[in-house]
Scaffold this motif. Structure first.
Motif, mmCIF file in Angstrom:
data_model
loop_
_atom_site.group_PDB
_atom_site.id
_atom_site.type_symbol
_atom_site.label_atom_id
_atom_site.label_comp_id
_atom_site.label_asym_id
_atom_site.label_seq_id
_atom_site.Cartn_x
_atom_site.Cartn_y
_atom_site.Cartn_z
ATOM 1 N N ARG A 774 0.824 -1.212 0.000
ATOM 2 C CA ARG A 774 0.000 0.000 0.000
ATOM 3 C C ARG A 774 0.855 1.257 0.000
ATOM 4 N NH1 ARG A 774 -2.901 -3.260 3.747
ATOM 5 N NH2 ARG A 774 -1.936 -2.153 5.500
ATOM 6 N N ALA A 775 1.986 1.200 0.703
ATOM 7 C CA ALA A 775 2.852 2.376 0.834
ATOM 8 C C ALA A 775 3.486 2.784 -0.487
ATOM 9 C CB ALA A 775 3.940 2.107 1.874
ATOM 10 N N LEU A 776 3.584 1.868 -1.438
ATOM 11 C CA LEU A 776 4.203 2.198 -2.717
ATOM 12 C C LEU A 776 3.447 3.318 -3.434
ATOM 13 C CD1 LEU A 776 5.165 -1.323 -4.127
ATOM 14 C CD2 LEU A 776 6.705 0.440 -3.238
ATOM 15 N N GLY A 777 2.140 3.362 -3.258
ATOM 16 C CA GLY A 777 1.372 4.422 -3.908
ATOM 17 C C GLY A 777 1.710 5.788 -3.353
ATOM 18 N N ALA A 778 1.773 5.899 -2.021
ATOM 19 C CA ALA A 778 2.058 7.193 -1.399
ATOM 20 C C ALA A 778 3.468 7.668 -1.712
ATOM 21 C CB ALA A 778 1.856 7.091 0.109
ATOM 22 N N SER A 809 -4.637 -4.400 -1.772
ATOM 23 C CA SER A 809 -3.513 -3.514 -1.459
ATOM 24 C C SER A 809 -2.889 -2.944 -2.721
ATOM 25 C CB SER A 809 -2.465 -4.266 -0.638
ATOM 26 O OG SER A 809 -2.992 -4.664 0.609
ATOM 27 N N VAL A 810 -2.779 -3.759 -3.759
ATOM 28 C CA VAL A 810 -2.249 -3.282 -5.045
ATOM 29 C C VAL A 810 -3.153 -2.183 -5.606
ATOM 30 C CG1 VAL A 810 -1.873 -3.933 -7.457
ATOM 31 C CG2 VAL A 810 -0.999 -5.386 -5.621
ATOM 32 N N VAL A 811 -4.455 -2.391 -5.542
ATOM 33 C CA VAL A 811 -5.395 -1.385 -6.038
ATOM 34 C C VAL A 811 -5.256 -0.088 -5.248
ATOM 35 C CG1 VAL A 811 -7.837 -0.788 -6.261
ATOM 36 C CG2 VAL A 811 -7.048 -3.052 -6.948
ATOM 37 N N MET A 812 -5.128 -0.202 -3.932
ATOM 38 C CA MET A 812 -4.996 1.004 -3.103
ATOM 39 C C MET A 812 -3.732 1.777 -3.458
ATOM 40 S SD MET A 812 -6.235 -0.529 0.580
ATOM 41 C CE MET A 812 -5.933 0.996 1.468
ATOM 42 N N ALA A 813 -2.652 1.063 -3.729
ATOM 43 C CA ALA A 813 -1.399 1.721 -4.102
ATOM 44 C C ALA A 813 -1.522 2.399 -5.465
ATOM 45 C CB ALA A 813 -0.261 0.708 -4.102
ATOM 46 N N LEU A 814 -1.993 1.657 -6.435
ATOM 47 C CA LEU A 814 -2.115 2.205 -7.787
ATOM 48 C C LEU A 814 -3.078 3.388 -7.825
ATOM 49 C CD1 LEU A 814 -2.246 -1.167 -9.742
ATOM 50 C CD2 LEU A 814 -0.468 0.576 -10.011
ATOM 51 N N GLY A 815 -4.112 3.320 -7.007
ATOM 52 C CA GLY A 815 -5.119 4.374 -7.004
ATOM 53 C C GLY A 815 -4.610 5.715 -6.527
ATOM 54 N N ALA A 823 -3.336 3.372 -14.380
ATOM 55 C CA ALA A 823 -4.705 3.043 -14.776
ATOM 56 C C ALA A 823 -4.738 1.800 -15.656
ATOM 57 C CB ALA A 823 -5.324 4.230 -15.511
ATOM 58 N N THR A 824 -3.735 1.636 -16.508
ATOM 59 C CA THR A 824 -3.680 0.454 -17.368
ATOM 60 C C THR A 824 -3.515 -0.810 -16.548
ATOM 61 O OG1 THR A 824 -2.683 1.786 -19.125
ATOM 62 C CG2 THR A 824 -2.465 -0.595 -19.316
ATOM 63 N N VAL A 825 -2.641 -0.767 -15.538
ATOM 64 C CA VAL A 825 -2.448 -1.927 -14.661
ATOM 65 C C VAL A 825 -3.734 -2.223 -13.896
ATOM 66 C CG1 VAL A 825 -1.103 -2.895 -12.757
ATOM 67 C CG2 VAL A 825 0.023 -1.447 -14.464
ATOM 68 N N LEU A 826 -4.380 -1.183 -13.428
ATOM 69 C CA LEU A 826 -5.635 -1.356 -12.691
ATOM 70 C C LEU A 826 -6.708 -2.002 -13.564
ATOM 71 C CD1 LEU A 826 -5.782 2.033 -10.768
ATOM 72 C CD2 LEU A 826 -5.938 -0.222 -9.690
ATOM 73 N N GLN A 827 -6.850 -1.526 -14.783
ATOM 74 C CA GLN A 827 -7.886 -2.089 -15.646
ATOM 75 C C GLN A 827 -7.581 -3.536 -15.996
ATOM 76 O OE1 GLN A 827 -10.767 -0.284 -16.474
ATOM 77 N NE2 GLN A 827 -11.402 -2.383 -16.919
ATOM 78 N N SER A 828 -6.310 -3.843 -16.170
ATOM 79 C CA SER A 828 -5.928 -5.225 -16.442
ATOM 80 C C SER A 828 -6.308 -6.121 -15.270
ATOM 81 C CB SER A 828 -4.422 -5.305 -16.707
ATOM 82 O OG SER A 828 -4.006 -6.645 -16.870
ATOM 83 N N ARG A 840 -14.601 -3.867 -8.652
ATOM 84 C CA ARG A 840 -15.250 -2.567 -8.456
ATOM 85 C C ARG A 840 -14.246 -1.507 -7.999
ATOM 86 N NH1 ARG A 840 -20.749 -0.167 -7.999
ATOM 87 N NH2 ARG A 840 -20.108 1.943 -7.534
ATOM 88 N N ILE A 841 -13.474 -1.810 -6.966
ATOM 89 C CA ILE A 841 -12.562 -0.780 -6.451
ATOM 90 C C ILE A 841 -11.449 -0.485 -7.451
ATOM 91 C CG2 ILE A 841 -13.090 -1.283 -4.044
ATOM 92 C CD1 ILE A 841 -10.419 -2.745 -3.837
ATOM 93 N N ALA A 842 -11.087 -1.467 -8.279
ATOM 94 C CA ALA A 842 -10.080 -1.218 -9.310
ATOM 95 C C ALA A 842 -10.630 -0.269 -10.363
ATOM 96 C CB ALA A 842 -9.632 -2.526 -9.942
ATOM 97 N N GLU A 843 -11.870 -0.469 -10.772
ATOM 98 C CA GLU A 843 -12.456 0.410 -11.779
ATOM 99 C C GLU A 843 -12.670 1.819 -11.229
ATOM 100 O OE1 GLU A 843 -14.741 -3.046 -14.386
ATOM 101 O OE2 GLU A 843 -15.906 -1.670 -13.168
ATOM 102 N N GLU A 844 -13.043 1.922 -9.971
ATOM 103 C CA GLU A 844 -13.152 3.244 -9.354
ATOM 104 C C GLU A 844 -11.782 3.911 -9.280
ATOM 105 O OE1 GLU A 844 -15.034 2.628 -5.619
ATOM 106 O OE2 GLU A 844 -17.027 2.399 -6.465
ATOM 107 N N ALA A 845 -10.750 3.116 -8.981
ATOM 108 C CA ALA A 845 -9.387 3.660 -8.909
ATOM 109 C C ALA A 845 -8.918 4.147 -10.272
ATOM 110 C CB ALA A 845 -8.428 2.604 -8.356
#
Length: 890
Positions: A774-778, A809-815, A823-828, A840-845
């Protein structure tokens, strides 16, 4: 459930999705593309009984067996039955001695009957099947090269529609049946399931457990848990109350679940119905994807809820979790929802039961503060994610409904029903609802009917405003006093509504609100310590607020010291107080309701002056309730005066760890040499509380992210974080996760990024690894482009892992990132995950990232334009200087 095909997504597509997702008066829509109305399917008959006979092969993570379903047809002439069965290997289907033809597409099992059905004449289907390495429904847990200490376990998770992944069934909550599970496991393991244990049979190296659930329940509440558990026994009125945990954690089990018998007694009285099942078991399992799941008579809990002695100092979340899942045995298991759209009936009450238990076990102030935080949790989702009615049958997957509207808003609605009816009538209505609908299915209208039956009251108006539509009132309240006529004027504006709104079809709410005028006793507070509860006399009037702006006039004998809007704070709302400093100070000091004192503290902090700081500092030192002191600490930090820091430093001495935690977090917002030293002292020396220590580490990173007195603290704090990560492993990795959180604040530090990346490796304790992911996103937000690419590469690798919590956790970081590649990784990930929650949370991200990336591009463009303007100005300045020089020579 079929997956969307993987596809290439372009930025323009993301932007169009984001643009069209906004509606509902500027609130983002809950309904994503692909949402549609959902209804229970036509019912071919009543499922009377489900019997599973399973043989588990733990070494190879597979199982085989039979599923027998007895169905009593509701009508004549049915020739074909459709069952839910996803990714199972179906070997045969029989009815009696006759083999039946079937078609199976991997999601639904179509069975052709030998003879058409006859109403009232039951048939039994016996389905032989197997499953190899199941991905949902039933989970095998085992040690591997990265986690050799992981236990061998098997557990199931059926809600919402995952039972179909581990046995064929009619998988929707409207079908209630008795059930039994007969399972063969290695002899040294225990197998726990619903209902009563009829027998255990030893057979060589195996043992066969036979459990029978004689009370009807839906398929999603059928469960199985297998492991080498320690079993601890309590009882309630002669019924077994058992706790199953990994061996060696018996003390933690008692500490975490030991109040269960008292809770069973409390809820039996509260709901007016004695605990309805033959036993109550709680099984703590490894890698559980939820906090807990209320399977009938056998709740599964995450082993992360088990607390040690130090965690017990300021951790009530486990106690709340235990209360929540237990309350479901009545609301959800005894009284079953007919359709997922009505899940608030059970989830809202289970969440409100946390409040009820808090009020019973602790204080009314604790319960009021708990409710405030539930309201805040819902309001946060409403403002930042989407707005929706609590009851809606339009969605893509039912699991999407399991959000803060369902839980926290549902809880607040139950409390508003209680406020409207009064305690006696509220609990009479609850008793009526439970007793009238025991072992049946219900919809929201059944709750309304029970209320009317028990009390004669029609609360349709409340349900129309809070259940069947989205939103809540947002009040701005101002006050003035006319001394000549002795009139108090209170003006209330519903700021969520727009000019011209006139009725409930708009955003207006129509509610009766009590307004109290407070008069404190002269002697209050003299010679009393912090434990003295504020007291004041309130003269209360109830007014109807139904227009966008209304003014009310109240004749009073003398000027009140403060005004308390919504006395008791029972209404789910947002509120802004526009009072004078004197009134706010008096309310903070004297209002008996802790939530009103908190609202006064928030309003005082906005004044931003020394008088406000002094009043808040006094409250931090002397308010008797820890929740008010914790809130005051946060408000003090928003006032940038030296006296704020002085008051907060004193707050570090508070005896309550929850207040110290808030103080440490508040100090991080001040960012001075003094706050740095104070936080660093806590981070280095530690604290009796894990949470305070972790908060200090996170806060240290926040303060050190910027130079203090022109000097960077980065090197020193990274050295401390490294030491903490090397030496302070412990309960749920709370402290070391705090160090990771601190590192993530150092957004421009390559060294901080390296440390975080190290802890995303397999073999890192799961809780710590998830924190690092999760920390990777911040930490990405200040890194140079090559480092951002490394982060993206790592998150893409991690997105291939199947574990639910890793994907989240990956979605939270990418978001959190500001690049379209995120966004490409999230959609994949959204396209290939089998889990609707992750999807759902990936698409919102994706929408959030594209917005962030757009803003980032705009900022970069603005910076480029500014740089060009500077160059142009410099050119003009040079030309001017040249002309001036030439003129001087001439």
């Amino acid at each position: 459930m079929s997956q969307s095909s993987r596809r290439t997504i372009h930025q323009s597509v993301y932007q169009s999705v984001y643009a069209t997702a906004l509606d509902n008066n500027g609130y983002r829509s809950f309904e994503l593309p692909g949402a549609r109305p959902h209804y229970n399917p036509d019912r071919p008959g009543q499922v009377e009984h489900i019997a599973l006979d399973l043989d588990l092969d733990l070494a190879h993570q597979r199982y085989s067996g039979t599923c027998a379903i007895r169905l009593n047809p509701v009508r004549n002439g049915i020739e074909r039955l459709t069952l839910d069965a996803v990714k199972l290997d179906i070997h045969s289907v029989k009815a009696g001695k006759h083999k039946l033809h079937f078609d199976y597409d991997g999601e639904q099992l179509q069975v052709s009957l030998k003879d058409p059905t006859r109403s009232g004449k039951p048939i039994t289907l016996e389905i032989t099947y197997s499953n190899d390495h199941p991905q949902r429904g039933l989970y095998f847990i085992a040690p591997d090269q990265h986690y050799p200490q992981k236990p061998v376990q098997v557990w199931t998770q059926g809600e919402d529609e995952d039972s179909r992944f581990w046995f064929p069934c009619f998988d929707y909550p409207g079908q209630l049946a008795t059930s039994e599970i007969r399972v063969r496991v290695p002899k040294h393991l225990l197998a726990i399931s619903n209902g009563e244990l009829l027998e255990t049979i030893e057979d060589g190296d195996s043992k066969i457990y036979h459990w029978f659930q004689k009370e009807v329940h839906p398929t999603y509440l059928m469960t199985l848990a297998v492991g080498d558990f320690a079993e601890l026994r309590d009882e309630w009125h002669g019924k077994p109350v058992t706790y199953y945990v990994e061996k060696g954690r018996e003390d933690d089990a008692r500490r975490s679940m030991g109040k269960t018998p008292q809770m069973i007694e409390f809820f039996s009285q509260t709901f007016g119905y004695a605990y309805p099942f033959p036993k109550y078991a709680q099984v703590c399992v490894d890698d559980f994807i939820f906090g807990g799941m209320e399977n009938t008579s056998t709740t599964l809990l995450t082993d992360r809820c088990l607390i040690d002695e130090r965690a017990a100092l300021d951790n009530r979340s486990t106690e709340a979790l235990v209360a929540h899942e237990l309350a479901h045995q009545w609301f959800g298991d005894l009284v079953v929802i007919k359709h997922w759209s009505h899940a608030w009936i059970k989830e809202g009450m289970a969440s409100y039961s946390e409040v009820l238990w808090t009020e019973h076990e602790y204080t009314a102030d604790d319960a009021a503060y708990y409710r405030l935080n539930e309201a805040r949790s819902y309001i946060s989702e409403d403002s930042s994610r989407y707005r929706r009615p609590i009851v809606t049958h339009v969605y893509r997957e039912a699991i999407e409904l399991y959000d803060r509207h369902l839980y926290e808003k549902g809880s607040c609605v139950y409390h508003m029903i209680r406020r409207e009816l009064g305690d006696e009538e509220f609990f009479d209505a609850v008793h009526t609802f439970v007793n009238d609908n025991a072992h049946k299915t219900v919809e929201t209208v059944d709750l309304l009917r029970a209320i009317e039956k028990a009390t004669g009251r029609n609360l349709q108006f409340l349900f129309d405003q809070y259940v069947y539509r989205g939103g809540h009132p947002d009040y701005k309240v101002s006050y003035s006093w006319d001394g000549d006529s002795k009139l108090a004027k209170v003006t209330v504006v519903q700021t969520q509504a727009t000019d011209g709104d006139t009725d409930l079809r708009s955003d207006l709410f129509d509610l009766k609100i009590p307004i109290g005028f407070g008069y404190a006793k002269e002697e209050e507070g003299k010679g009393k310590d912090k434990a003295a509860k504020p007291s004041a006399t309130l003269k209360t009037f109830t007014v109807r607020i139904h227009e966008r702006e209304q003014s009310f006039y109240f004749p009073l004998d003398e000027k009140p010291q403060f005004v308390s809007f919504d006395v008791g704070n029972h209404v789910l709302k947002e509120v802004t107080l526009d009072y004078g400093v004197a009134e706010l100070k008096a309310q903070l000091k004297h209002d008996p309701d802790p939530v009103s004192r908190i609202y006064a503290a928030i309003a005082l902090a906005k004044k931003g002056n020394l008088e406000a700081v002094k009043a808040l500092g006094h409250a931090l030192a002397h308010d008797p309730f820890w929740g008010v002191r914790a809130e005051v600490a946060a408000e003090l930090a928003s006032i940038k005066l030296d006296q704020s820091l002085e008051a907060l430093l004193e707050g570090l001495k508070d005896a309550d760890a929850r207040v110290r935690r808030s103080v440490v977090e508040a100090l991080a917002q001040i960012k001075t040499q003094e706050s740095y030293k104070a936080i660093k002292t806590v981070a280095e020396k530690g604290d009796p509380s894990y949470y305070v220590e972790a908060a200090a580490l996170r806060s240290l990173g926040t303060v050190a992210a910027s130079p203090l007195n022109g000097k960077s603290k980065e090197e020193k704090v990274i050295k401390l974080f490294r030491e903490v990560l090397d030496t302070r492993a412990g309960w749920n990795e709370t402290v070391r996760s705090g160090a990771i959180g601190g590192l993530s604040k150092l957004k421009e530090s390559a060294a901080a990024l390296e440390l975080i990346l190290d802890y995303t490796a397999m073999g890192t304790p799961q809780a710590l690894r998830l924190a690092a992911i999760r920390a990777l996103g911040a930490v990405s937000l200040g890194q140079e482009k090559p480092q951002v690419e490394r982060i993206l590469d790592r998150l893409r690798e991690l997105s291939d892992e199947s574990f639910f919590l890793t994907q989240v956790s990956v979605v939270m970081a990418l978001g959190q990132m500001q690049t379209t590649r995120a966004a490409t990784v999230l959609q994949s990930l959204a396209d290939r995950t089998p889990d609707g929650r992750v999807r759902r949370i990936a698409e919102e991200a994706v929408q959030r990232v594209m917005k962030n990336a757009g803003q980032d591009q705009a900022v970069k463009k603005l910076q480029q334009e500014l740089d060009q303007l500077k160059k142009d100005n410099q050119t003009l300045k040079s030309r001017l200087e040249s002309l001036e020089a030439k003129a001087a020579k001439g």
